[in-house]
Every structure is written in structure tokens, then in C-alpha cells.
Design an enzyme around this catalytic site. Structure first.
Site, PDB file in Angstrom:
ATOM      1  CE  LYS A  35      -1.956   1.921   3.653  1.00  0.00           C
ATOM      2  NZ  LYS A  35      -1.823   3.389   3.497  1.00  0.00           N
ATOM      3  CE  LYS A  63      -6.843   7.030   4.233  1.00  0.00           C
ATOM      4  NZ  LYS A  63      -5.445   6.596   4.040  1.00  0.00           N
TER       5      LYS A  63
END
Length: 227
Positions: A35, A63
Site C-alpha cells: 500500500k 483517499k
């Protein structure tokens, strides 16, 4: 035998450090992906590194949170990086989620619920009048309505999310000892890997408990913890 699935959080701006994390975290006992968050993706050489990364499961933790057109355009702008997963805040709203999903193509779009660094007190400070679990449950229903591919939530909310969202659930805020305050850092809603899987998590996101110190030893600690 089904392998436990882990995303290792590659939080650094140092390319050599990221290469070290990837190299030293290899194991046949776990299914591992990587990630990449805002710290790395916004660094000078981060984008170039990801574009050249081959044969790995990759997670672009952007995000995104903006108006529908911007979310859609941003997703299109990173298509060349060929992320397997990419995040958007569910609080962006249904139309933004739908627009991003339409633009995501083969990348699995992941809806982020309430960050694991927040608790009920922090939510009240922001202006929310619902507690964490009720808010996450509501967001999970919205993610389902937008046909998102996965959800990010605390392992503490997995059971209630599963009631309304049947696809993949990814859980950060993982600590080997969730009761030891010195291990929690800036997280608020944490559980151990074993507890998270027991609650029904599909993927765990683990950063500092693996990347801080001896990575190989930390991976083995995780494997021992799960056995």
C-alpha cells in the site's frame, strides 16, 4: 490452504527504504500486497517507482475526496500506474463515488469509512452527532449503493459492515498487542491481526509493526501470531 492477506503500508519518501520493505517482506506463508499512501505518492520519485513496479499487488491509497468530476478525472489520471486497488472517501458523497467507480476500470475502488485515527470524541469535535459504528454502518450502505469493490474500516466495525456490504473488507489499525498504548501510535480503534480475521476482515493493512525494526523478524512474528 488459503493464505492470510496483508497489505504492507509503504510509508516513506526513501526509494531504497521501500525496496528494502518489499524485498525483506517476501514469504510463502502470506499473500502480500503493498500500500502506497500520500507520503510516498507525493514524493519526488514515488510515482515513477510505482509505474515501474512489476508483479506485485498494489494499493494506491490516495483517499480521493472532492466533487464528482474531480474524483473521476483523478482516477483517470493515475490509470497508467495500474493499481489493483485505489481509495476514495465515502464522505465524498454518492455522486462522486459513482463517477469514480465508472472511471476506475480494472482498478478496484475502495471506499474509506471513518479513519482509524478517530474516535467518538474526535467525531464530535468535527461536528458529527452519531457514534463511530452507526456512521460506519451508514457509510457501508452508501458504498454498497455506489457498487464499490471494497471498503476500508476498523476491524472493530467489520461485523456490522458485513451486514450491508458483501465484498472485500480491508482493515487498518492493526497492532500485535492492541492493549499496549505505546504500540498504538496515532491510531484509536485497533485490534490484533487474529482478532481482525476472526471478525471477518479480508485484508489487513499493517505498517509500523512490520516496517519498524527487523522486517523479516516482524513478518515471522506475524506468522507466529496467526498460527
Amino acid at each position: 490452504m488459503k493464505k492470510n492477506k496483508i497489505f504492507i503500508a509503504c510509508d516513506s519518501t526513501n526509494i531504497q527504504r521501500i525496496k528494502e520493505i518489499i524485498k525483506k517482506s517476501k514469504t510463502s506463508k502470506l499473500k502480500i500486497g503493498y500500500k502506497f499512501g500520500l507520503e510516498f505518492l507525493n514524493s519526488k520519485n514515488g510515482r515513477k517507482f510505482v509505474s515501474q513496479l512489476k508483479n506485485q499487488i498494489t494499493f494506491g491509497d490516495y483517499k480521493f475526496s472532492d466533487i464528482p468530476n474531480t474524483c473521476s478525472s483523478a482516477i483517470k489520471a493515475i490509470k497508467d500506474l495500474k493499481f489493483n486497488y485505489c481509495t476514495i472517501h465515502i464522505s465524498s458523497g454518492l455522486e462522486a463515488l459513482k463517477a469514480a467507480k465508472k472511471a476506475s476500470g480494472k482498478t478496484r475502488l475502495v471506499g474509506v469509512t471513518i479513519l482509524t485515527s478517530l474516535d467518538n470524541k474526535a467525531l464530535q469535535e468535527i461536528g458529527f452527532n452519531r457514534d463511530v459504528k452507526k456512521l460506519v454502518y451508514h457509510q457501508a450502505k452508501l458504498a454498497n449503493k455506489a457498487k464499490l469493490d471494497a471498503i476500508v474500516c476498523s476491524a472493530q466495525e467489520v461485523k456490522i459492515v458485513r451486514k450491508v456490504f458483501k465484498k472485500e473488507i480491508i482493515t487498518p489499525g492493526i497492532r500485535f498487542n492492541s492493549k499496549l498504548k505505546s504500540n498504538i501510535n496515532d491510531q484509536k480503534r485497533v485490534l490484533t491481526p487474529k482478532q481482525a480475521y476472526k471478525n471477518g476482515s479480508d485484508w489487513l493493512v499493517i505498517g509500523r509493526p512490520i516496517t519498524k525494526g527487523n522486517i523479516k523478524n516482524n513478518i515471522q512474528t506475524l506468522i507466529n501470531h496467526l498460527n
